[in-house]
Design a protein around this motif. Structure first.
Motif, PDB file in Angstrom:
ATOM      1  N   ARG A   1       1.241   7.233  -7.383  1.00  0.00           N
ATOM      2  CA  ARG A   1       0.368   8.196  -7.862  1.00  0.00           C
ATOM      3  C   ARG A   1       1.058   8.988  -8.550  1.00  0.00           C
ATOM      4  O   ARG A   1       2.107   9.657  -8.259  1.00  0.00           O
ATOM      5  CB  ARG A   1      -0.225   8.821  -6.693  1.00  0.00           C
ATOM      6  CG  ARG A   1      -1.176   7.962  -5.972  1.00  0.00           C
ATOM      7  CD  ARG A   1      -1.930   8.716  -4.853  1.00  0.00           C
ATOM      8  NE  ARG A   1      -0.878   9.532  -4.137  1.00  0.00           N
ATOM      9  CZ  ARG A   1      -1.392  10.207  -3.079  1.00  0.00           C
ATOM     10  NH1 ARG A   1      -2.616  10.663  -2.803  1.00  0.00           N
ATOM     11  NH2 ARG A   1      -0.309  11.077  -2.417  1.00  0.00           N
TER      12      ARG A   1
ATOM     13  N   HIS B   1       0.966  -1.048   0.131  1.00  0.00           N
ATOM     14  CA  HIS B   1       0.119   0.147   0.090  1.00  0.00           C
ATOM     15  C   HIS B   1       0.908   1.218   0.032  1.00  0.00           C
ATOM     16  O   HIS B   1       0.542   2.162  -0.650  1.00  0.00           O
ATOM     17  CB  HIS B   1      -1.062   0.098   1.299  1.00  0.00           C
ATOM     18  CG  HIS B   1      -2.033  -0.986   1.089  1.00  0.00           C
ATOM     19  ND1 HIS B   1      -3.283  -0.806   0.336  1.00  0.00           N
ATOM     20  CD2 HIS B   1      -2.217  -2.228   1.594  1.00  0.00           C
ATOM     21  CE1 HIS B   1      -3.918  -1.926   0.360  1.00  0.00           C
ATOM     22  NE2 HIS B   1      -3.481  -2.782   1.078  1.00  0.00           N
TER      23      HIS B   1
ATOM     24  N   GLU C   1       3.683   1.426  -1.355  1.00  0.00           N
ATOM     25  CA  GLU C   1       4.046   1.774  -2.657  1.00  0.00           C
ATOM     26  C   GLU C   1       3.150   1.988  -3.812  1.00  0.00           C
ATOM     27  O   GLU C   1       3.418   2.819  -4.603  1.00  0.00           O
ATOM     28  CB  GLU C   1       4.822   0.457  -3.361  1.00  0.00           C
ATOM     29  CG  GLU C   1       6.051  -0.094  -2.529  1.00  0.00           C
ATOM     30  CD  GLU C   1       6.326  -1.520  -3.258  1.00  0.00           C
ATOM     31  OE1 GLU C   1       6.124  -2.015  -4.272  1.00  0.00           O
ATOM     32  OE2 GLU C   1       7.155  -2.018  -2.644  1.00  0.00           O
ATOM     33  N   ARG C   2       1.984   1.517  -3.458  1.00  0.00           N
ATOM     34  CA  ARG C   2       0.690   2.243  -4.219  1.00  0.00           C
ATOM     35  C   ARG C   2       0.458   3.649  -4.156  1.00  0.00           C
ATOM     36  O   ARG C   2       0.048   4.265  -5.082  1.00  0.00           O
ATOM     37  CB  ARG C   2      -0.436   1.237  -3.830  1.00  0.00           C
ATOM     38  CG  ARG C   2      -1.538   1.373  -4.868  1.00  0.00           C
ATOM     39  CD  ARG C   2      -2.687   0.298  -4.832  1.00  0.00           C
ATOM     40  NE  ARG C   2      -3.748   0.241  -5.475  1.00  0.00           N
ATOM     41  CZ  ARG C   2      -4.719   0.925  -5.368  1.00  0.00           C
ATOM     42  NH1 ARG C   2      -4.943   1.615  -4.345  1.00  0.00           N
ATOM     43  NH2 ARG C   2      -5.796   1.036  -6.423  1.00  0.00           N
ATOM     44  N   HIS C   3       0.793   4.075  -2.895  1.00  0.00           N
ATOM     45  CA  HIS C   3       0.613   5.572  -2.645  1.00  0.00           C
ATOM     46  C   HIS C   3       1.468   6.299  -3.383  1.00  0.00           C
ATOM     47  O   HIS C   3       1.113   7.346  -4.117  1.00  0.00           O
ATOM     48  CB  HIS C   3       0.772   5.790  -0.919  1.00  0.00           C
ATOM     49  CG  HIS C   3       0.602   7.198  -0.578  1.00  0.00           C
ATOM     50  ND1 HIS C   3      -0.656   7.892  -0.733  1.00  0.00           N
ATOM     51  CD2 HIS C   3       1.602   7.825  -0.396  1.00  0.00           C
ATOM     52  CE1 HIS C   3      -0.151   9.110  -0.188  1.00  0.00           C
ATOM     53  NE2 HIS C   3       1.190   9.216  -0.068  1.00  0.00           N
TER      54      HIS C   3
ATOM     55  N   LEU D   1      -3.778   3.411 -10.877  1.00  0.00           N
ATOM     56  CA  LEU D   1      -3.038   2.818 -10.023  1.00  0.00           C
ATOM     57  C   LEU D   1      -3.177   1.336 -10.177  1.00  0.00           C
ATOM     58  O   LEU D   1      -4.060   0.810 -10.746  1.00  0.00           O
ATOM     59  CB  LEU D   1      -3.558   3.116  -8.474  1.00  0.00           C
ATOM     60  CG  LEU D   1      -3.001   4.720  -8.055  1.00  0.00           C
ATOM     61  CD1 LEU D   1      -3.830   4.754  -6.694  1.00  0.00           C
ATOM     62  CD2 LEU D   1      -1.777   4.761  -8.092  1.00  0.00           C
TER      63      LEU D   1
ATOM     64  N   THR E   1      -5.405  -3.943  -6.299  1.00  0.00           N
ATOM     65  CA  THR E   1      -4.820  -4.364  -5.056  1.00  0.00           C
ATOM     66  C   THR E   1      -5.207  -6.147  -5.392  1.00  0.00           C
ATOM     67  O   THR E   1      -5.921  -6.233  -6.234  1.00  0.00           O
ATOM     68  CB  THR E   1      -5.872  -3.888  -3.938  1.00  0.00           C
ATOM     69  OG1 THR E   1      -7.350  -4.082  -4.208  1.00  0.00           O
ATOM     70  CG2 THR E   1      -5.616  -2.458  -3.648  1.00  0.00           C
TER      71      THR E   1
END
Length: 331
Positions: A296, A289, A291-293, A302, A305
């Motif tokens: 952006r 999460h 890394e996903r943030h 994105l 998940t």
């Protein structure tokens, strides 16, 4: 002169006449996907081997799973796990607090600062962690007392090193200095991954170097720093088990204390293993999460998940079953 009506009349009927709405398409050839026999066989063999491995672990009485379940939630195991988590968090925070200035020094135009940073990283990356911990544990042989005072003059405060550095503090110092060397390289690599044009544009706008680094370079560098920092966090969590040689009551040492009394070596080692696996799994989810943030802006969308991937796969499978059911009904 040829009129458009003449051209239309000369075309075949199938090309000039539009397709009627509701026409049957049963006469069209059906596209059948290619069957990958080798892929299916390899998957079957892999599942068979996995089932055999699980069966050998679950049904092996030597693991003594009832003992594992009893000690997994015991006070000794939980206290050791809490100390492991505390040690991991402190080492990571202090390691990056020391590694960030080292990375900035390494990128500095000052040759003295760059050389000192390079020398620090070279020494602590070239020495095994166990050797560093044992060295700090026996630092009293080199410096029996530590003092604060005037160089080459009187000392105002002195303290014995043996009384100052206990096993836990020695572990924190040794792990922090070791992790700082790797954190410096991680931060330096992240800063270098940012395009130099970003810094040049900030300089053209009159933004200072410190603000450029803090507000422009570092937020973009986090996209490269976050994955490696997450791996460092998990590696530090597992690396804390080495402090058991200093008699620090972490998770592994707590398990060792128990099986030295009960002689149940395998079950207690499984307790430590399951504890590390549980915490590592939670940290892995958090790393995803994070890394996903920071991803952006790097892509238009994105990455999905794991829950979204499972939902998409379920919808695709239901759609396939629906088409198969409709084809059977039409027959």
């Amino acid at each position: 002169m040829v009129s458009p009506s003449d051209l239309t009349a000369s075309l075949p009927v199938s090309a000039s006449a539009p397709a009627t709405r509701g026409a049957k398409t049963d006469d069209l050839p059906r596209i059948v996907p290619r069957r990958h026999i080798g892929r299916l066989l390899s998957a079957a063999v892999a599942l068979l081997l996995f089932a055999m491995a699980v069966n050998s672990v679950v049904r092996n009485r030597a693991f003594q799973w009832e003992v594992v379940g009893r000690y997994f939630t015991s006070a000794a195991a939980l206290d050791g796990l809490l100390l492991t988590l505390w040690l991991t968090g402190v080492v990571m925070v202090l390691g990056f607090l020391l590694g960030i200035p080292l990375a900035v020094m390494r990128l500095s135009a000052n040759p003295v600062l760059a050389s000192l940073s390079w020398g620090y990283v070279w020494i602590f990356r070239s020495t095994p962690l166990l050797v560093q911990l044992l060295f700090w544990f026996n630092i009293g042989a080199l410096y029996p007392t530590l003092g604060l005072g005037i160089p080459f003059g009187p000392q105002f405060v002195t303290v014995k090193t043996v009384n100052l550095l206990g096993p836990a503090l020695t572990a924190v110092i040794g792990l922090t200095l070791h992790e700082a060397a790797y954190a410096a390289e991680v931060v330096r690599g992240g800063i270098l991954s940012v395009d130099a044009g970003q810094t040049e544009a900030a300089q053209a706008l009159g933004i200072g170097k410190a603000r450029t680094l803090r507000r422009i370079v570092v937020p973009q560098a986090m996209r490269s720093i976050a994955p490696t920092a997450g791996n460092m966090l998990i590696g530090t969590l597992k690396g804390t088990s080495i402090v058991s040689v200093l008699a620090v009551h972490d998770l592994l040492y707590s398990a060792q204390l128990v099986y030295n009394q009960t002689y149940q070596v395998i079950p207690l080692l499984m307790v430590a293993t399951l504890g590390y696996i549980t915490v590592t799994t939670v940290l892995g989810v958090g790393q995803f999460h994070v890394e996903r943030h920071y991803a952006r802006g790097a892509a238009r969308a994105l990455p999905p998940t794991p829950a979204q991937r499972l939902a998409a796969a379920g919808r695709a499978r239901l759609a396939t079953y629906g088409r198969s059911l409709r084809s059977l009904v039409s027959l």
